[in-house]
Design a protein around this motif. Structure first.
Motif, mmCIF file in Angstrom:
data_model
loop_
_atom_site.group_PDB
_atom_site.id
_atom_site.type_symbol
_atom_site.label_atom_id
_atom_site.label_comp_id
_atom_site.label_asym_id
_atom_site.label_seq_id
_atom_site.Cartn_x
_atom_site.Cartn_y
_atom_site.Cartn_z
ATOM 1 N N SER A 638 0.830 -1.206 0.000
ATOM 2 C CA SER A 638 0.000 0.000 0.000
ATOM 3 C C SER A 638 0.862 1.253 0.000
ATOM 4 C CB SER A 638 -0.908 0.013 1.232
ATOM 5 O OG SER A 638 -1.829 -1.049 1.206
ATOM 6 N N ILE A 639 1.902 1.252 0.829
ATOM 7 C CA ILE A 639 2.772 2.427 0.944
ATOM 8 C C ILE A 639 3.530 2.660 -0.360
ATOM 9 C CG2 ILE A 639 4.861 3.273 2.098
ATOM 10 C CD1 ILE A 639 3.677 1.908 4.677
ATOM 11 N N LEU A 640 4.032 1.595 -0.974
ATOM 12 C CA LEU A 640 4.757 1.757 -2.239
ATOM 13 C C LEU A 640 3.836 2.246 -3.347
ATOM 14 C CD1 LEU A 640 7.054 -1.395 -2.130
ATOM 15 C CD2 LEU A 640 7.759 0.996 -1.880
ATOM 16 N N MET A 641 2.604 1.715 -3.393
ATOM 17 C CA MET A 641 1.658 2.162 -4.411
ATOM 18 C C MET A 641 1.294 3.632 -4.195
ATOM 19 S SD MET A 641 -1.932 0.365 -5.476
ATOM 20 C CE MET A 641 -2.929 0.991 -6.835
ATOM 21 N N ALA A 642 1.049 4.007 -2.952
ATOM 22 C CA ALA A 642 0.723 5.402 -2.650
ATOM 23 C C ALA A 642 1.913 6.316 -2.907
ATOM 24 C CB ALA A 642 0.266 5.527 -1.199
ATOM 25 N N LEU A 643 3.115 5.837 -2.601
ATOM 26 C CA LEU A 643 4.312 6.628 -2.835
ATOM 27 C C LEU A 643 4.503 6.874 -4.331
ATOM 28 C CD1 LEU A 643 6.862 7.942 -1.675
ATOM 29 C CD2 LEU A 643 7.981 5.697 -1.816
ATOM 30 N N PRO A 695 -6.263 0.259 3.954
ATOM 31 C CA PRO A 695 -6.187 1.390 4.889
ATOM 32 C C PRO A 695 -4.820 2.026 5.066
ATOM 33 C CG PRO A 695 -7.442 -0.430 5.846
ATOM 34 C CD PRO A 695 -6.792 -0.948 4.612
ATOM 35 N N MET A 696 -3.746 1.344 4.647
ATOM 36 C CA MET A 696 -2.426 1.941 4.814
ATOM 37 C C MET A 696 -1.997 2.748 3.586
ATOM 38 S SD MET A 696 -0.419 -0.993 7.053
ATOM 39 C CE MET A 696 -1.388 -2.434 6.574
ATOM 40 N N THR A 697 -2.911 2.892 2.616
ATOM 41 C CA THR A 697 -2.639 3.738 1.452
ATOM 42 C C THR A 697 -2.867 5.225 1.740
ATOM 43 O OG1 THR A 697 -3.360 1.898 0.050
ATOM 44 C CG2 THR A 697 -3.150 4.038 -1.013
ATOM 45 N N PRO A 698 -3.983 5.638 2.350
ATOM 46 C CA PRO A 698 -4.299 7.074 2.444
ATOM 47 C C PRO A 698 -3.314 7.953 3.205
ATOM 48 C CG PRO A 698 -6.278 5.749 2.784
ATOM 49 C CD PRO A 698 -5.125 4.796 2.790
ATOM 50 N N PRO A 699 -2.680 7.513 4.307
ATOM 51 C CA PRO A 699 -1.847 8.480 5.049
ATOM 52 C C PRO A 699 -0.540 8.862 4.353
ATOM 53 C CG PRO A 699 -2.522 6.622 6.448
ATOM 54 C CD PRO A 699 -2.814 6.245 5.048
ATOM 55 N N LEU A 700 -0.088 8.069 3.390
ATOM 56 C CA LEU A 700 1.234 8.334 2.818
ATOM 57 C C LEU A 700 1.332 9.665 2.081
ATOM 58 C CD1 LEU A 700 3.257 8.050 0.142
ATOM 59 C CD2 LEU A 700 4.100 7.441 2.416
ATOM 60 N N PRO A 701 0.395 10.003 1.164
ATOM 61 C CA PRO A 701 0.562 11.279 0.434
ATOM 62 C C PRO A 701 0.696 12.500 1.342
ATOM 63 C CG PRO A 701 -1.055 9.898 -0.669
ATOM 64 C CD PRO A 701 -0.747 9.225 0.634
ATOM 65 N N PRO A 702 -0.182 12.675 2.353
ATOM 66 C CA PRO A 702 0.017 13.854 3.208
ATOM 67 C C PRO A 702 1.271 13.760 4.071
ATOM 68 C CG PRO A 702 -1.780 12.500 4.055
ATOM 69 C CD PRO A 702 -1.434 11.960 2.703
ATOM 70 N N ALA A 703 1.612 12.567 4.555
ATOM 71 C CA ALA A 703 2.821 12.442 5.367
ATOM 72 C C ALA A 703 4.039 12.862 4.556
ATOM 73 C CB ALA A 703 2.980 11.002 5.866
ATOM 74 N N LEU A 704 4.077 12.485 3.282
ATOM 75 C CA LEU A 704 5.213 12.833 2.430
ATOM 76 C C LEU A 704 5.251 14.330 2.143
ATOM 77 C CD1 LEU A 704 7.624 11.798 0.840
ATOM 78 C CD2 LEU A 704 6.082 11.361 -1.084
#
Length: 729
Positions: A638-643, A695-704
């Protein structure tokens, strides 16, 4: 290569000696045999002691098939090595939520947690009762252990297989008692997934692998301009290509299908398919064609125009989002009161682009339409829908449409849409042979069901300390996709929303159904846009108040201890209280979706226009993690896809057509750009079991984005980051 499990084999197994347990059409637990009308078989205990779980979870790489089996195996007190998992065929009542067979929404475990454990507990109680009778002792003095029924006092035991047939003749308990948490042996353990060996040795079957006698290969081209019509096509150039057998136009195809909500019209987009002895010949034949398309009035759309429309919509009032129809006046009054008490206001606009799914396995399906039956092989997320649609297309009854559910090489919501399977069915019927249709990568990116481009304007009324007295979110999008709901104090926390309770919260949406770009679900629908908007804004509020972003969020989470624990865990593991290395910055974000909570900290450095993401730390609470290894793997994916989406992905449109047609223009994350990822799992035994696939996809864009601000002081309010001149090291 063909799938091993057929409907015939499945029904034969269900009727075989032993215990087969599942659901009747009315939803009552029952055992097969003696004419019992069991259609939803979850497990079979054979006379030889072999135990098979028939999983109704679609395996898309998330480990759902094994997770389902883990629940049942634990209740049966089986060693993990002793249980076999097979994909169940698409039989009636084998659905996920009462409306047919589908996979998505991180639902395989969370929607079936109680039901599957209940089924396993019922089978265990029946086997224990049968074993006790065989041993001549009371059932209360026996226990299940490692595939045996054991008499506690004497230690005598009898294997499940020896008493399975007797167990099948017993009444099925309708209120069995699942094992308490303290007696779990498999749930919560990182057992090896059952699907992995076949994926390593190549024996796993995907739609793109299917081979059946007499099968032809096909590929397709639809109008490059959204909504265009096929006027004509001369088949001769394609038919001159060696191996090409047929050119099949698709024009004006529409038919009625049965759905749970009544009849519905289904339309196929106009297209041209080329059928050949092999896919490469079909591709070369398609390239030789020059279809004539009517795109009049449909070629004026471009990315800049879409962005301008969405920005203009933020100035409109929009439709109020509320929990109940009769509460609009109260919501508006609370918002007005909060704004009236504010010492100051803060406002910011944000924007995200269309995104493609870009699955590793391009869209593919094999279909054989015969005179009186249809057979389908696909990795569709909606096999019941496929069954209904192909029945409507061919006029063949649904019970004569057999769907083989195969592994999917990535889905993320795109394989919910059944256009590619229906096209394969249309072509098969036209040429009178089984056909495997495989889209090219260019067609896959040109004809997606994209995550919608969206924009948001957030306005906060702030007190003297910089904390919100009221907050409004205006959301503009090109479809009916859901968006965030701001929760007032004292109300249950909604799903797909920030975990804060905010008095005076008001959410409105302005939708543009007239935009021709087709949209659909994309991993964690709605939340991936709204989390970027909202958590970027919260970060801005923290800095405007002169507060640390973590401390600010902790203030907002004072009434949500579960979410606060997740936030603190991510911050602590990431070393938030310690200064990062020189030149680095950290950003934090938290989001609530699919009954789970995820918080993430991104650590980055920026040198000139070169961005490097060093580490992403994620804390995750899904209530109970059935297989921690699978959950962590889902988090990493999820994190890699969102990243990837945050850094560079964007679907671009010019003159009504997608121009980002391959990975040279639709840029994905490369392995060398991937950061270190750490996923910390938290357990909340009293909370409902939540999802893990999304659920672990959405927080990555704003965190980055927040981390980039911390490192550079530069606030980026739109994605992808590459549009701001950043390149990724």
């Amino acid at each position: 290569m063909t799938p091993e499990l057929s409907r015939r084999r499945f029904l034969q197994a269900a009727a075989a000696s032993g215990l087969t347990l599942g659901l009747t059409p009315s939803g009552v637990l029952a055992a097969a045999g003696d004419g019992a009308a069991v259609v939803n078989h979850w497990l079979h205990v054979g006379a030889d002691g072999a135990v098979t779980v028939y999983s109704n979870a679609q395996e898309m790489g998330q480990g759902a098939m094994s997770g389902v089996a883990q629940l049942l195996a634990d209740e049966l007190r089986l060693d993990w090595a002793a249980i076999r998992v097979e994909q169940a065929p698409n039989l009636p009542a084998y659905g996920m939520a009462g409306d047919g067979r589908w996979a998505g929404g991180s639902s395989s475990i969370r929607e079936q947690w109680d039901l599957l454990r209940k089924a396993g507990a019922a089978a265990r109680e029946m086997l224990v009762e049968a074993g006790a009778r065989r041993l001549g002792v009371p059932a209360a003095d026996c226990r299940a252990d490692a595939g045996h029924v054991v008499h506690a006092t004497s230690g005598r035991r009898v294997a499940y297989g020896e008493v399975a047939a007797e167990a099948a003749r017993l009444p099925v308990p309708q209120d069995p008692k699942p094992l308490p948490r303290g007696e779990w042996r498999l749930i919560g353990q990182p057992v090896a997934r059952k699907d992995l060996p076949g994926k390593v040795d190549g024996s796993a079957v995907y739609a793109i692998d299917v081979r059946v006698p007499g099968m032809l290969s096909a590929t397709i081209r639809q109008s490059p301009v959204f909504g265009g019509r096929l006027v004509s096509v001369d088949p001769a150039p394609a038919l001159r290509v060696r191996g090409v057998r047929h050119v099949v136009p698709i024009q004006g195809v529409a038919f009625s299908i049965r759905t749970p909500n009544g009849p519905q019209e289904f339309r196929l987009a106009d297209a041209v398919a080329v059928v050949a002895s092999d896919w490469w010949s079909a591709k070369k034949g398609l390239e030789a064609l020059s279809p004539v398309w009517d795109v009049a009035g449909k070629d004026g759309l471009d990315t800049a125009g879409i962005d301008a429309l969405l920005a203009a919509d933020l100035g409109e009032e929009g439709e109020l989002r509320k929990d109940k129809e009769d509460e609009e006046a109260a919501v508006r009054a609370a918002h007005a009161d909060g704004m009236g008490r504010a010492a100051k206001r803060f406002e910011a606009d944000y924007r995200v682009p269309y995104l493609a799914h870009a699955c590793m396995e391009p869209l593919s399906a094999a279909v054989h339409v015969r005179a009186d039956a249809v057979e389908v092989w696909s990795g569709s997320q909606a096999p019941s829908s496929v069954q209904r649609i192909l029945s409507g297309l061919t006029g063949i009854p649904e019970d004569r449409v057999t769907t083989h559910i195969l592994y999917s090489g990535g889905a993320f919501g795109r394989r919910f849409i059944s256009d590619f399977v229906t096209q394969a069915g249309f072509v098969s019927r036209a040429v009178g042979a089984p056909v495997k249709l495989v889209w090219s990568r260019e067609e896959d990116l040109a004809q997606g069901r994209y995550r919608p481009a969206s924009a948001a304007r957030l306005t906060a009324g702030l007190d003297a300390a910089g904390l919100p007295t009221a907050l409004r979110m205006k959301f503009a999008s090109g479809n009916r996709q859901d968006f965030t709901l701001l929760s007032p104090p004292g109300r249950p926390q909604p799903d797909h929303a920030p975990p804060y309770y905010i008095a005076g919260g008001l959410s409105t949406v302005r939708r543009r159904p007239d935009l021709a770009v087709p949209t659909g679900p994309w991993r964690a629908p709605g939340s991936t846009q709204c989390a970027f908007f909202f958590e970027s804004f919260v970060d801005e509020l923290a800095h405007a108040a002169g507060m640390d972003p973590l401390a600010y969020r902790r203030r907002l989470l004072a009434d949500n201890p579960r979410a606060l624990r997740v936030l603190d865990a991510a911050a602590e593991r990431a070393g938030w209280g310690k200064s990062p290395a020189s030149g680095r910055g950290r950003g934090i974000a938290i989001w609530n979706s699919f009954q789970s909570i995820a918080a993430q900290v991104a650590e980055v450095s920026v040198e000139g226009d070169r961005l490097r993401v060093h580490k992403v730390t994620c804390a995750f609470d899904c209530g109970t993690a059935v297989n921690p290894d699978s959950v962590r793997a889902q988090g990493e994916g999820s994190i890699l896809m969102a990243l990837s989406a945050t850094l560079a992905e964007a679907v671009t449109v010019e003159k009504g057509a997608v121009t980002s047609l391959n990975f040279d223009r639709y840029r994905l994350l490369r392995l060398a750009q991937a950061p270190e990822i750490e996923v910390v799992l938290l357990d909340s035994p009293d909370a409902p079991v939540g999802g893990a696939g999304e659920p672990m996809t959405p927080p990555l864009p704003p965190a980055l984005a927040n981390a980039i601000f911390a490192a550079t002081g530069r606030r980026l309010r739109s994605l992808p980051l590459a549009a701001h001149g950043l390149t990724v090291a």
